[in-house]
Design a protein around this motif. Structure first.
Motif, PDB file in Angstrom:
ATOM      1  N   ILE A   1       0.840  -1.203   0.000  1.00  0.00           N
ATOM      2  CA  ILE A   1       0.000   0.000   0.000  1.00  0.00           C
ATOM      3  C   ILE A   1       0.877   1.256   0.000  1.00  0.00           C
ATOM      4  O   ILE A   1       0.625   2.211  -0.755  1.00  0.00           O
ATOM      5  N   LEU A   2       1.898   1.264   0.836  1.00  0.00           N
ATOM      6  CA  LEU A   2       2.789   2.422   0.894  1.00  0.00           C
ATOM      7  C   LEU A   2       3.433   2.687  -0.462  1.00  0.00           C
ATOM      8  O   LEU A   2       3.483   3.829  -0.928  1.00  0.00           O
ATOM      9  N   ALA A   3       3.937   1.634  -1.100  1.00  0.00           N
ATOM     10  CA  ALA A   3       4.603   1.803  -2.391  1.00  0.00           C
ATOM     11  C   ALA A   3       3.626   2.290  -3.451  1.00  0.00           C
ATOM     12  O   ALA A   3       3.970   3.143  -4.281  1.00  0.00           O
TER      13      ALA A   3
ATOM     14  N   TRP B   1      18.678   2.645  -8.008  1.00  0.00           N
ATOM     15  CA  TRP B   1      19.439   2.258  -6.833  1.00  0.00           C
ATOM     16  C   TRP B   1      18.809   2.820  -5.562  1.00  0.00           C
ATOM     17  O   TRP B   1      18.676   2.106  -4.551  1.00  0.00           O
ATOM     18  N   LEU B   2      18.420   4.090  -5.594  1.00  0.00           N
ATOM     19  CA  LEU B   2      17.796   4.691  -4.423  1.00  0.00           C
ATOM     20  C   LEU B   2      16.470   4.007  -4.097  1.00  0.00           C
ATOM     21  O   LEU B   2      16.154   3.765  -2.927  1.00  0.00           O
ATOM     22  N   ARG B   3      15.696   3.679  -5.124  1.00  0.00           N
ATOM     23  CA  ARG B   3      14.429   2.981  -4.894  1.00  0.00           C
ATOM     24  C   ARG B   3      14.694   1.614  -4.246  1.00  0.00           C
ATOM     25  O   ARG B   3      13.994   1.214  -3.320  1.00  0.00           O
ATOM     26  N   ALA B   4      15.713   0.923  -4.742  1.00  0.00           N
ATOM     27  CA  ALA B   4      16.052  -0.374  -4.160  1.00  0.00           C
ATOM     28  C   ALA B   4      16.469  -0.231  -2.699  1.00  0.00           C
ATOM     29  O   ALA B   4      16.147  -1.084  -1.858  1.00  0.00           O
ATOM     30  N   GLU B   5      17.184   0.845  -2.378  1.00  0.00           N
ATOM     31  CA  GLU B   5      17.564   1.091  -0.993  1.00  0.00           C
ATOM     32  C   GLU B   5      16.330   1.306  -0.107  1.00  0.00           C
ATOM     33  O   GLU B   5      16.253   0.787   1.008  1.00  0.00           O
ATOM     34  N   VAL B   6      15.367   2.076  -0.592  1.00  0.00           N
ATOM     35  CA  VAL B   6      14.123   2.277   0.150  1.00  0.00           C
ATOM     36  C   VAL B   6      13.430   0.936   0.388  1.00  0.00           C
ATOM     37  O   VAL B   6      13.029   0.603   1.514  1.00  0.00           O
TER      38      VAL B   6
ATOM     39  N   THR C   1      12.300   9.747   3.320  1.00  0.00           N
ATOM     40  CA  THR C   1      11.666   8.930   2.285  1.00  0.00           C
ATOM     41  C   THR C   1      10.701   7.941   2.930  1.00  0.00           C
ATOM     42  O   THR C   1      10.568   7.867   4.157  1.00  0.00           O
ATOM     43  N   LEU C   2      10.081   7.165   2.066  1.00  0.00           N
ATOM     44  CA  LEU C   2       9.174   6.118   2.522  1.00  0.00           C
ATOM     45  C   LEU C   2       9.872   5.148   3.481  1.00  0.00           C
ATOM     46  O   LEU C   2       9.234   4.586   4.379  1.00  0.00           O
ATOM     47  N   ALA C   3      11.165   4.961   3.313  1.00  0.00           N
ATOM     48  CA  ALA C   3      11.900   4.065   4.205  1.00  0.00           C
ATOM     49  C   ALA C   3      11.818   4.541   5.648  1.00  0.00           C
ATOM     50  O   ALA C   3      11.593   3.743   6.575  1.00  0.00           O
ATOM     51  N   ASP C   4      12.011   5.828   5.868  1.00  0.00           N
ATOM     52  CA  ASP C   4      11.958   6.367   7.227  1.00  0.00           C
ATOM     53  C   ASP C   4      10.579   6.172   7.843  1.00  0.00           C
ATOM     54  O   ASP C   4      10.462   5.772   9.013  1.00  0.00           O
ATOM     55  N   LEU C   5       9.540   6.447   7.068  1.00  0.00           N
ATOM     56  CA  LEU C   5       8.183   6.263   7.568  1.00  0.00           C
ATOM     57  C   LEU C   5       7.945   4.801   7.920  1.00  0.00           C
ATOM     58  O   LEU C   5       7.506   4.473   9.030  1.00  0.00           O
TER      59      LEU C   5
END
Length: 201
Positions: free
Chosen positions: A70-72, A86-91, A155-159
């Motif tokens: 859902i987030l993505a 690469w950044l998306r993969a990191e997230v 980014t979404l990763a932090d959330l």
């Protein structure tokens, strides 16, 4: 309008409400009582193949299960989900880590404490704490040297990673041991559009 099926105390559901607020997306909230079995009814099973929240129902009636999916979906095209591969993969890597290594060890002790079962489940909580402290260690090491999980911005990763971490003390974790994590979760909670788990008052 989007419709979010969630529950009052679910951290995974809270992630979605934060993101919807940060993106300024209107939605209808349908809050289910898990203790009363409202996620196990035949009607809800037709909405959620896994019989759990959160589930996002789109305007056309299609449904998305699982908080990460859902987030993505919601973050697509926003600054919270990078387009550079690469950044998306990191997230996504941080999001997968959270679900695989952090979510269960942090969430289950919290459930036991909130439901008054901590004494009865003391051995299980101790086992989960061992796993949880092990998973928190690399996160602490990362945010000691980085303000954010990916790149130089929120980014979404932090959330996605911060929500259950910010609730860990409710499951008996000694979060005073993790000064960098506490500073990082405070930065996350200071982002525009962030909403609390429960309404004030």
């Amino acid at each position: 309008m989007l419709r979010l099926y969630d529950s009052r105390m679910s951290g995974n559901s809270w992630k979605i409400r934060i993101l919807l607020s940060q993106l300024g997306l209107p939605y209808e909230r349908v809050t289910l009582d898990i203790a009363q079995g409202e996620t196990r009814t035949p009607a809800f099973r037709r909405i959620s193949r896994f019989a759990r929240v959160p589930v996002l129902e789109l305007e056309d009636g299609r449904c998305i299960a699982e908080s990460g999916a859902i987030l993505a979906y919601l973050a697509e095209g926003s600054p919270l989900l990078p387009t550079e591969p690469w950044l998306r993969a990191e997230v996504l890597g941080w999001m997968f880590f959270e679900q695989a290594d952090l979510q269960k060890p942090l969430a289950l002790p919290r459930v036991y404490h909130l439901h008054g079962q901590a004494a009865a489940e003391a051995d299980e909580i101790a086992r989960l704490h061992r796993d949880g402290y092990t998973a928190l260690a690399p996160l602490e090491a990362w945010v000691e040297d980085h303000d954010w999980l990916v790149g130089e911005r929120y980014t979404l990763a932090d959330l996605a990673v911060s929500v259950y971490v910010s609730l860990a003390d409710q499951g008996g974790y000694d979060m005073a041991r993790f000064g960098a994590i506490r500073r990082w979760t405070a930065r996350v909670a200071a982002q525009p559009g962030w909403v609390p788990l429960l309404p004030a008052g």
